[in-house]
Enzyme design. Structure first.
Site, mmCIF file in Angstrom:
data_model
loop_
_atom_site.group_PDB
_atom_site.id
_atom_site.type_symbol
_atom_site.label_atom_id
_atom_site.label_comp_id
_atom_site.label_asym_id
_atom_site.label_seq_id
_atom_site.Cartn_x
_atom_site.Cartn_y
_atom_site.Cartn_z
ATOM 1 N N LEU A 233 -0.713 59.956 10.915
ATOM 2 C CA LEU A 233 -0.156 59.828 9.564
ATOM 3 C C LEU A 233 -0.046 61.187 8.877
ATOM 4 O O LEU A 233 0.186 61.257 7.665
ATOM 5 C CB LEU A 233 -1.023 58.886 8.721
ATOM 6 N N TYR B 108 -18.437 66.698 12.947
ATOM 7 C CA TYR B 108 -18.063 65.781 11.875
ATOM 8 C C TYR B 108 -19.289 65.396 11.043
ATOM 9 O O TYR B 108 -20.392 65.344 11.574
ATOM 10 C CB TYR B 108 -17.451 64.499 12.461
ATOM 11 N N GLY C 115 -2.221 61.810 5.969
ATOM 12 C CA GLY C 115 -1.886 60.939 4.845
ATOM 13 C C GLY C 115 -0.515 61.158 4.262
ATOM 14 O O GLY C 115 -0.042 60.353 3.448
ATOM 15 N N LEU D 164 2.384 60.746 5.581
ATOM 16 C CA LEU D 164 3.341 59.708 5.966
ATOM 17 C C LEU D 164 3.033 58.339 5.353
ATOM 18 O O LEU D 164 3.784 57.389 5.550
ATOM 19 C CB LEU D 164 3.416 59.612 7.491
ATOM 20 N N THR D 165 1.946 58.251 4.575
ATOM 21 C CA THR D 165 1.719 57.024 3.808
ATOM 22 C C THR D 165 2.566 57.019 2.544
ATOM 23 O O THR D 165 2.770 55.968 1.932
ATOM 24 C CB THR D 165 0.246 56.901 3.384
ATOM 25 N N GLY D 166 3.016 58.201 2.117
ATOM 26 C CA GLY D 166 3.761 58.327 0.869
ATOM 27 C C GLY D 166 2.893 58.549 -0.348
ATOM 28 O O GLY D 166 3.406 58.726 -1.460
ATOM 29 N N LYS D 167 1.558 58.587 -0.179
ATOM 30 C CA LYS D 167 0.690 58.662 -1.356
ATOM 31 C C LYS D 167 0.735 60.017 -2.052
ATOM 32 O O LYS D 167 0.325 60.134 -3.210
ATOM 33 C CB LYS D 167 -0.751 58.313 -0.979
#
Length: 346
Positions: A237, A53, A240, A242-245
């Site tokens: 998520l 990372y 991301g 599943l955040t809807g963004k």
């Protein structure tokens, strides 16, 4: 924040684990330290990193930077009771010169390098990022072909790594060995060798798991329940989604998708329809979709702890605001109906 004892160990950790993979790329050090402060204040004592990372992108030049950032936070805050997990990179990664596979010699050097970057004397959970023989993870399930694997070589490698883990534990450099992106056969073989030869038992498994990615639910869940192996669920998520963004197939500026257009193969022809379905369930039950997705993982039959990650401290605050949310039986039923309608969307 509720706490759990991890598997058959004496480690007590928070139900949420803080992921750090954007620290040093999308997340600058000052905000990374702010996030770790916020998480600690919220009762999270569990941090997950990796020698390769940060991501987005993964490069040889930046490998290790996340551990260095976490290490400076640990050195300055000295948090009592913090549980630190990190990983050795698997074969084929650009984060390691030559993309060499995991071996005893490389692992010995990698542990020492991670200890130095983390500025700690001992790593609580040391994970193999993915197996040398390959796996069906990272969207490789559609063409997965294990026929080229060499069982004798795989077992010899596992024995070598567990024997080294025993030495490293005796030396006080690591407390537990663990797995990531593994299969039921692989995990079972690691456990079998440990039991038969008196070697360290793997403590945890870190695999992808979310409302949109449920490979774990069958053989792996059965194995983990019977063998007391907690799942550390990464990307709960779904990167991301599943955040809807990303709804409507948009790409917000400086989002993960702006750097990785298909979100590691997660953008498919059916994914946005599935996301819409889960967003509708959250709306119907008057719950934030982020909170629903993360806390759903805590409601599963096998012991599952979500690894939460955020690019910004504002995103982390949003996640932490839902840490006490409970998933009702009605919500679980709607989620299962949605999974039957739209399974395996990537």
């Amino acid at each position: 924040m509720r706490k759990r004892t991890l598997g058959r160990s004496d480690l007590t950790v928070s139900e949420y684990c803080l992921g750090t993979m954007t620290y040093g790329s999308q997340t600058e050090e000052a905000d990374a330290h702010r996030q770790m402060d916020m998480a600690w204040d919220a009762g999270i004592n569990f941090l997950d990193a990796a020698e390769m990372y940060p991501v987005n992108p993964v490069t040889l030049e930046t490998a290790g930077r996340t551990e260095e950032i976490v290490g400076r936070w640990l050195a300055s805050r000295k948090p009592n009771g913090a549980v630190i997990a990190t990983k050795i990179t698997g074969e084929g990664s650009v984060a390691v010169p030559g993309g060499v596979p995991i071996s005893g010699d490389r692992m010995r050097a990698a542990v020492d390098a991670s200890l130095a970057r983390l500025q700690t004397d001992c790593i609580d959970i040391y994970q193999l990022h993915w197996p040398n023989r390959g796996s069906y993870h990272f969207r490789k399930s559609w063409g997965f072909d294990p026929s080229g694997q060499n069982r004798a070589e795989t077992v010899a490698h596992m024995r070598e790594i567990l024997t080294l883990a025993q030495e490293l534990i005796a030396a006080g450099k690591i407390r537990h060995i663990a797995l990531s992106n593994e299969s039921a056969w692989g995990t079972g073989m690691w456990l079998r060798l440990a039991e038969e030869e008196g070697l360290p038992r793997v403590l945890t498994l870190q695999n992808e798991y979310s409302l949109l990615c449920r490979y774990f639910d069958l053989d792996m869940a059965e194995l983990c329940v019977n063998e007391d192996i907690p799942l550390l669920a990464y990307t709960p998520l779904a990167a991301g989604l599943l955040t809807g963004k990303y709804a409507g197939n948009v790409t917000p500026d400086d989002s993960r998708r702006s750097r990785n257009g298909d979100l590691g193969g997660r953008i498919t022809g059916r994914v946005f329809e599935a996301v819409s379905g889960y967003m509708a369930i959250a709306n119907e039950h008057n719950i934030d979709p982020v909170h629903m997705a993360i806390n759903w993982t805590l409601s599963r039959p096998a012991t599952t702890l979500p690894i939460i990650g955020a690019t910004t401290s504002e995103q982390l605050a949003h996640i932490l605001a839902g840490r006490d949310v409970q998933i009702t039986a009605e919500m679980r039923a709607a989620i299962e109906q949605m999974n039957r309608a739209m399974p395996m969307v990537f």
